[in-house]
Write a protein that holds these residues in place. Structure first.
Motif, PDB file in Angstrom:
ATOM      1  N   CYS A 180      56.418  -5.271  60.848  1.00  0.00           N
ATOM      2  CA  CYS A 180      54.981  -5.571  60.772  1.00  0.00           C
ATOM      3  C   CYS A 180      54.200  -4.543  61.595  1.00  0.00           C
ATOM      4  O   CYS A 180      53.039  -4.260  61.322  1.00  0.00           O
ATOM      5  CB  CYS A 180      54.697  -6.971  61.307  1.00  0.00           C
ATOM      6  SG  CYS A 180      55.781  -8.246  60.645  1.00  0.00           S
TER       7      CYS A 180
ATOM      8  N   CYS B 184      52.025  -1.675  60.194  1.00  0.00           N
ATOM      9  CA  CYS B 184      50.667  -1.877  59.685  1.00  0.00           C
ATOM     10  C   CYS B 184      49.744  -2.568  60.688  1.00  0.00           C
ATOM     11  O   CYS B 184      48.533  -2.581  60.498  1.00  0.00           O
ATOM     12  CB  CYS B 184      50.674  -2.722  58.420  1.00  0.00           C
ATOM     13  SG  CYS B 184      51.225  -1.847  56.958  1.00  0.00           S
ATOM     14  N   HIS B 185      50.314  -3.208  61.704  1.00  0.00           N
ATOM     15  CA  HIS B 185      49.496  -4.008  62.617  1.00  0.00           C
ATOM     16  C   HIS B 185      49.654  -3.548  64.051  1.00  0.00           C
ATOM     17  O   HIS B 185      50.773  -3.386  64.532  1.00  0.00           O
ATOM     18  CB  HIS B 185      49.900  -5.481  62.543  1.00  0.00           C
ATOM     19  CG  HIS B 185      49.532  -6.151  61.257  1.00  0.00           C
ATOM     20  ND1 HIS B 185      48.238  -6.454  60.933  1.00  0.00           N
ATOM     21  CD2 HIS B 185      50.284  -6.560  60.210  1.00  0.00           C
ATOM     22  CE1 HIS B 185      48.206  -7.044  59.739  1.00  0.00           C
ATOM     23  NE2 HIS B 185      49.442  -7.110  59.265  1.00  0.00           N
TER      24      HIS B 185
ATOM     25  N   THR C  51      46.762  -0.536  59.342  1.00  0.00           N
ATOM     26  CA  THR C  51      46.521  -0.698  57.919  1.00  0.00           C
ATOM     27  C   THR C  51      46.018  -2.122  57.700  1.00  0.00           C
ATOM     28  O   THR C  51      45.211  -2.379  56.817  1.00  0.00           O
ATOM     29  CB  THR C  51      47.809  -0.439  57.127  1.00  0.00           C
ATOM     30  OG1 THR C  51      48.290   0.853  57.475  1.00  0.00           O
ATOM     31  CG2 THR C  51      47.566  -0.513  55.632  1.00  0.00           C
ATOM     32  N   GLY C  52      46.508  -3.018  58.535  1.00  0.00           N
ATOM     33  CA  GLY C  52      45.959  -4.374  58.605  1.00  0.00           C
ATOM     34  C   GLY C  52      45.278  -4.531  59.949  1.00  0.00           C
ATOM     35  O   GLY C  52      45.310  -3.630  60.779  1.00  0.00           O
ATOM     36  N   PRO C  53      44.624  -5.685  60.189  1.00  0.00           N
ATOM     37  CA  PRO C  53      43.875  -5.861  61.436  1.00  0.00           C
ATOM     38  C   PRO C  53      44.791  -5.978  62.657  1.00  0.00           C
ATOM     39  O   PRO C  53      45.982  -6.249  62.530  1.00  0.00           O
ATOM     40  CB  PRO C  53      43.119  -7.175  61.208  1.00  0.00           C
ATOM     41  CG  PRO C  53      43.892  -7.896  60.153  1.00  0.00           C
ATOM     42  CD  PRO C  53      44.509  -6.842  59.296  1.00  0.00           C
TER      43      PRO C  53
ATOM     44  N   LEU D 238      45.472 -13.040  67.661  1.00  0.00           N
ATOM     45  CA  LEU D 238      45.586 -13.840  66.441  1.00  0.00           C
ATOM     46  C   LEU D 238      45.828 -15.318  66.719  1.00  0.00           C
ATOM     47  O   LEU D 238      45.397 -16.187  65.954  1.00  0.00           O
ATOM     48  CB  LEU D 238      46.738 -13.287  65.594  1.00  0.00           C
ATOM     49  CG  LEU D 238      47.003 -14.030  64.293  1.00  0.00           C
ATOM     50  CD1 LEU D 238      45.930 -13.689  63.268  1.00  0.00           C
ATOM     51  CD2 LEU D 238      48.374 -13.704  63.740  1.00  0.00           C
TER      52      LEU D 238
ATOM     53  N   LYS E  65      43.937 -18.642  65.635  1.00  0.00           N
ATOM     54  CA  LYS E  65      42.776 -18.279  64.809  1.00  0.00           C
ATOM     55  C   LYS E  65      42.797 -19.070  63.507  1.00  0.00           C
ATOM     56  O   LYS E  65      41.748 -19.475  63.004  1.00  0.00           O
ATOM     57  CB  LYS E  65      42.820 -16.772  64.519  1.00  0.00           C
ATOM     58  CG  LYS E  65      41.665 -16.259  63.667  1.00  0.00           C
ATOM     59  CD  LYS E  65      41.736 -14.729  63.500  1.00  0.00           C
ATOM     60  CE  LYS E  65      40.733 -14.247  62.466  1.00  0.00           C
ATOM     61  NZ  LYS E  65      40.875 -12.811  62.162  1.00  0.00           N
ATOM     62  N   TYR E  66      43.965 -19.257  62.944  1.00  0.00           N
ATOM     63  CA  TYR E  66      44.113 -19.990  61.683  1.00  0.00           C
ATOM     64  C   TYR E  66      45.066 -21.164  61.881  1.00  0.00           C
ATOM     65  O   TYR E  66      45.888 -21.141  62.801  1.00  0.00           O
ATOM     66  CB  TYR E  66      44.720 -19.086  60.600  1.00  0.00           C
ATOM     67  CG  TYR E  66      43.938 -17.846  60.278  1.00  0.00           C
ATOM     68  CD1 TYR E  66      42.708 -17.918  59.629  1.00  0.00           C
ATOM     69  CD2 TYR E  66      44.454 -16.592  60.604  1.00  0.00           C
ATOM     70  CE1 TYR E  66      42.013 -16.759  59.313  1.00  0.00           C
ATOM     71  CE2 TYR E  66      43.759 -15.432  60.288  1.00  0.00           C
ATOM     72  CZ  TYR E  66      42.529 -15.519  59.654  1.00  0.00           C
ATOM     73  OH  TYR E  66      41.847 -14.386  59.351  1.00  0.00           O
TER      74      TYR E  66
ATOM     75  N   HIS F 152      49.805 -17.370  53.528  1.00  0.00           N
ATOM     76  CA  HIS F 152      49.523 -15.934  53.590  1.00  0.00           C
ATOM     77  C   HIS F 152      50.820 -15.120  53.549  1.00  0.00           C
ATOM     78  O   HIS F 152      50.902 -14.111  52.842  1.00  0.00           O
ATOM     79  CB  HIS F 152      48.722 -15.625  54.858  1.00  0.00           C
ATOM     80  CG  HIS F 152      48.297 -14.190  54.991  1.00  0.00           C
ATOM     81  ND1 HIS F 152      48.839 -13.333  55.916  1.00  0.00           N
ATOM     82  CD2 HIS F 152      47.381 -13.453  54.301  1.00  0.00           C
ATOM     83  CE1 HIS F 152      48.278 -12.137  55.806  1.00  0.00           C
ATOM     84  NE2 HIS F 152      47.385 -12.172  54.837  1.00  0.00           N
TER      85      HIS F 152
ATOM     86  N   SER G  26      43.822 -13.835  51.051  1.00  0.00           N
ATOM     87  CA  SER G  26      42.958 -12.657  51.172  1.00  0.00           C
ATOM     88  C   SER G  26      43.025 -11.866  49.872  1.00  0.00           C
ATOM     89  O   SER G  26      43.803 -10.916  49.763  1.00  0.00           O
ATOM     90  CB  SER G  26      43.427 -11.765  52.324  1.00  0.00           C
ATOM     91  OG  SER G  26      43.602 -12.501  53.504  1.00  0.00           O
TER      92      SER G  26
ATOM     93  N   SER H 194      44.344  -8.097  49.079  1.00  0.00           N
ATOM     94  CA  SER H 194      45.118  -7.598  50.218  1.00  0.00           C
ATOM     95  C   SER H 194      46.255  -6.693  49.741  1.00  0.00           C
ATOM     96  O   SER H 194      46.830  -6.921  48.679  1.00  0.00           O
ATOM     97  CB  SER H 194      45.716  -8.759  51.009  1.00  0.00           C
ATOM     98  OG  SER H 194      46.531  -8.273  52.047  1.00  0.00           O
TER      99      SER H 194
ATOM    100  N   MET I 123      48.794  -6.254  51.840  1.00  0.00           N
ATOM    101  CA  MET I 123      49.960  -6.673  52.636  1.00  0.00           C
ATOM    102  C   MET I 123      51.030  -7.189  51.685  1.00  0.00           C
ATOM    103  O   MET I 123      50.733  -7.924  50.754  1.00  0.00           O
ATOM    104  CB  MET I 123      49.548  -7.756  53.622  1.00  0.00           C
ATOM    105  CG  MET I 123      50.706  -8.305  54.415  1.00  0.00           C
ATOM    106  SD  MET I 123      50.168  -9.168  55.884  1.00  0.00           S
ATOM    107  CE  MET I 123      51.419 -10.430  55.980  1.00  0.00           C
TER     108      MET I 123
ATOM    109  N   TYR J 250      56.079 -12.027  51.665  1.00  0.00           N
ATOM    110  CA  TYR J 250      57.371 -12.178  52.349  1.00  0.00           C
ATOM    111  C   TYR J 250      58.051 -13.480  51.971  1.00  0.00           C
ATOM    112  O   TYR J 250      58.346 -14.303  52.841  1.00  0.00           O
ATOM    113  CB  TYR J 250      57.168 -12.108  53.864  1.00  0.00           C
ATOM    114  CG  TYR J 250      56.810 -10.720  54.357  1.00  0.00           C
ATOM    115  CD1 TYR J 250      57.802  -9.816  54.705  1.00  0.00           C
ATOM    116  CD2 TYR J 250      55.480 -10.308  54.458  1.00  0.00           C
ATOM    117  CE1 TYR J 250      57.494  -8.535  55.137  1.00  0.00           C
ATOM    118  CE2 TYR J 250      55.157  -9.021  54.892  1.00  0.00           C
ATOM    119  CZ  TYR J 250      56.168  -8.145  55.228  1.00  0.00           C
ATOM    120  OH  TYR J 250      55.870  -6.884  55.648  1.00  0.00           O
TER     121      TYR J 250
END
Lengths: 59, 709
Positions: free
Chosen positions: B547, B550-551, B587-589, B594, B597-598, B606, B614, B617, B619, B622
């Motif tokens: 991960c 990208c993050h 590439t992602g936030p 995090l 947050k959700y 997701h 999203s 997206s 991403m 998985y």
């Protein structure tokens, strides 16, 4: 926060200064010494990669 | 005059390395192309865990650096070293061990990285057994090289050889320090450094992998093969000496420029900036020295594809080494960092400098190695233009993408809100540029395949008899008075070795040492606690899936970032992070804030299908995290190792770890069920651990503390 780390780590300014000074010394010294001397030798050295072609040895 | 001796160069080993350079080059670039395509169409991950972006990106970087460029280095070194020293390699056995050992390591990398076996240190991802193999093979190479130097017939060491020596020394030091880790199992280890220190050591390594694997050995090759191809000596041999000492001295200091505005202490950041700027001087000295070698031969450049490749290579070196220092200036870095600008910058270096120089060298070498002429000069010319076009199509869109995205990240409305509050908007904006980049990559790979065919036909038309050659034995050297100081070093490889070691160690020590001293002084934040066993396992899944490619997990202290993500990251928050996972590209936030947050179910959906939460997206999905059971086989072992590294788990906690893990997993599963996710054995699935980790991220700092700033 950075100040906090710095005060805890002791005085490290000398490190930056030391680094700069050694670098300048090495750099200037090597430049001076290199450019002072002996062109024959330099020419010989710079022709080293070409020697096998020039000598006309077998490949 | 001493007596003339007859001997054979070992060209078989050179041929072997040259052939695998071509093969691995094409493999590595193709994997890169696949990764590039996935950023446009995530479906190109083929639905397999082994081929998703996070796992093949390290495969691509490792293949390009260590398989393509690595074998390229060995090709050039084995060819030029023998000739510059007028002797056969020290030991044919060592040469063979080196060759096959290195290929075995590459194969091991090609197998383990797609399986998710990674230390997550960028460009040092390989796990500990392979690290040890690398060290052993590298030592074999060293013995072989120094053995050759000692039995040389030529008294003096040409400058290319100094670059080889410096490369060997520095890579040894870097490799050892950055891979200090304690094994948990055969394929998993935990690094001895944590958080900020791990970051500093990693980027000290990462930067110097560029410096001493992609640059210094290639400069050695430039100083040998460019004069060969141009049939004239290097423009200024004196300049090359200053180039050498200046470069190896300064390079080693510049690593922290990868960590500007992070939680790394300010002094280290400033050091990185200052030395990066100074790097322009020796780098450009070297570039000019290369280009000026061609003075008066420019008419030949027009007709000779080999020289063309080399001219573009050296020019790309000049561009990359001007851009690098500029990117190290904080205000520019604030814009470029985490964007694709950096990726563009890297590829000017790798595609331009390393790739083009390798191509030029191979076109020059193959006819020599097979006693014949190049099959098609015309095709080599076509390759040159395709490759050059490929580089432009690759890099220009990425500069544009990086700039565009950064501006969008930072743009505010007059009323004080972010103009593009939804991160995804800044991604979809640049997807057309990603598509162009993939096209550029495809052109470049296409050119390389053309070269492979051309070289294959060249080899087929030739023969491999190794003719004998002659040179006088080395005379015993008598020093004379007032002799030029540097000849003292040129004659003495051991002094050379020690000299360059000292020079690189000064920089390394001054940078690393204070970081070790402040070990206990990274401000402790009371509320920051070690990870729970479930979070730890989740974190290892995050590592396995890559991960990090990208993050990021590092909120910089800018308003545009604190508005978007939350409180900026503090060094004290990472004291239990082994390895650190700050990342280098968004590439992602950013994910550092995090946690909470959700709802848990958001993450479940997701991860199963990012587009469900999203739309648009890129991403990858998985699904296997939802199907596969979490292994707790090594949970206790991990806790044990962490405890030896002073992570404050209670006495004997390794025995309770799995129980605690299951308890927490049941809680997460219950919360998922409450949101209507009904899956059998939910609590045993990997996704539960990952969610636990994601929900923990950045939550240790209490809200009161966050407000205080």
């Amino acid at each position: 926060m950075y100040k906090y780390i710095l005060s805890e780590a002791g005085n490290i300014n000398w490190m930056a200064l030391f680094a700069l000074i050694t670098f300048m010394t090495v750099f200037i010294l090597s430049a001076i010494l290199v450019f002072r001397k002996n062109n024959d030798f330099i020419t010989k050295m710079s022709h080293l990669p070409l020697e096998e072609d020039e000598a006309g040895s077998t490949k | 005059m001493s007596k003339i001796e007859t001997f054979h160069y070992d060209d078989k080993i050179v041929r072997n390395f040259a052939v695998v350079t071509v093969i691995w080059g094409i493999v590595g670039m193709t994997v890169g192309l696949l990764a590039a395509i996935q950023l446009v169409w995530p479906a190109a991950n083929l639905g397999l865990a082994e081929t998703t972006f996070g796992r093949i990106r390290p495969l691509h970087t490792n293949a390009a650096i260590f398989a393509f460029v690595g074998n390229g280095i060995f090709t050039g070194v084995y060819y030029s070293l023998q000739r510059l020293l007028k002797t056969r390699m020290f030991s044919d056995v060592l040469s063979k061990v080196h060759f096959w050992g290195w290929q075995a390591i590459i194969l091991a990398a090609a197998l383990t990285l797609p399986l998710g076996i990674t230390s997550s240190h960028e460009y040092a991802e390989l796990e500990w057994p392979i690290d040890i193999a690398i060290a052993l093979v590298w030592i074999v190479f060293g013995i072989n090289m120094f053995g050759t130097i000692l039995k040389r017939r030529e008294q003096h060491l040409y400058v290319a050889i100094w670059f080889y020596i410096a490369t060997w020394v520095t890579v040894t030091v870097l490799h050892v320090f950055n891979n200090l880790e304690i094994p948990v199992s055969m394929w998993k280890s935990i690094p001895v450094f944590a958080g900020v220190q791990d970051a500093l050591v990693q980027w000290w390594y990462g930067h110097n992998a560029v410096a001493f694997f992609l640059t210094t050995p290639y400069l050695g090759l430039m100083y040998y093969f460019l004069p060969k191809a141009a049939k004239r000596p290097v423009y200024s041999y004196k300049l090359s000496i200053v180039h050498f000492w200046g470069l190896i001295f300064i390079y080693i200091w510049a690593g922290p420029h990868h960590l500007l505005y992070t939680s790394l202490p300010d002094w280290a950041q400033s050091l990185g900036t200052v030395f990066s700027l100074m790097l322009i001087a020796p780098s450009w000295g070297g570039m000019l020295n290369g280009l000026l070698t061609l003075r008066g031969a420019w008419d030949r450049v027009r007709n000779d594809p080999i020289l063309k490749f080399m001219v573009v290579a050296v020019s790309a070196y000049g561009m990359a080494t001007l851009e690098g220092p500029l990117l190290s200036i904080k205000s520019i870095n604030a814009i470029s960092h985490y964007t694709d600008w950096t990726v563009g910058h890297v590829h000017v270096g790798t595609l331009g400098w390393n790739g083009m120089l390798t191509f030029g060298m191979l076109y020059w070498l193959f006819p020599k190695l097979y006693n014949t002429k190049l099959h098609s000069v015309k095709q080599a010319n076509v390759h040159f233009w395709i490759a050059t076009l490929g580089i432009m199509f690759y890099c220009i869109p990425l500069y544009w993408a990086g700039w565009t995205q950064s501006m969008m990240w930072k743009q505010f409305e007059p009323d004080g809100f972010l103009s593009y509050g939804n991160f995804l908007e800044t991604v979809t904006q640049i997807i057309p540029m990603y598509a162009m980049r993939a096209l550029g990559g495809a052109l470049y790979v296409g050119g390389a395949i053309m070269m492979a065919v051309n070289l294959y036909k060249t080899a087929k038309s030739g023969s491999v008899e190794d003719k004998s050659t002659q040179a006088p034995a080395r005379e015993k050297y008598v020093a004379h008075k007032g002799e030029y100081w540097h000849r003292w070093i040129e004659r003495r490889p051991v002094q050379m070795l020690i000299g360059s070691t000292v020079v690189i160690l000064i920089g390394g020590l001054v940078e690393i040492f204070p970081m070790m001293l402040i070990d206990n002084n990274v401000p402790k934040i009371e509320s920051v606690q070690p990870y729970t066993p479930l979070e730890l396992e989740g974190r290892d899944i995050y590592i396995r899936e890559g991960c990090i490619s990208c993050h990021s997990q590092m909120v910089r202290p800018f308003r545009s970032e604190t508005e978007r993500y939350g409180e900026y990251s503090k060094s004290g928050e990472f004291v239990y992070d082994r390895p650190f996972l700050w990342g280098s590209k968004r590439t992602g936030p950013d994910l550092h804030r995090l946690g909470k947050k959700y709802p848990d179910s958001w993450h479940y959906n997701h991860m199963l299908d990012p587009e469900s939460m999203s739309p648009g997206s890129i991403m990858p999905p998985y699904p296997w995290l939802i199907e596969d059971d979490l292994s707790t086989k090594y949970t206790a072992a991990k806790i044990k190792v962490l405890k030896t590294l002073n992570t404050p788990y209670p006495e004997g906690y390794e025995d309770d770890a799995v129980d605690d893990l299951q308890k927490q997993a049941a809680e997460v599963a219950a919360s998922l069920r409450a949101d209507g996710i009904n899956q059998e054995n939910l609590e045993n699935k990997e996704i539960v651990a990952l969610i636990a980790y994601l929900q923990r991220l950045g939550t240790d700092i209490k809200p009161e503390l966050m407000v205080e700033q």
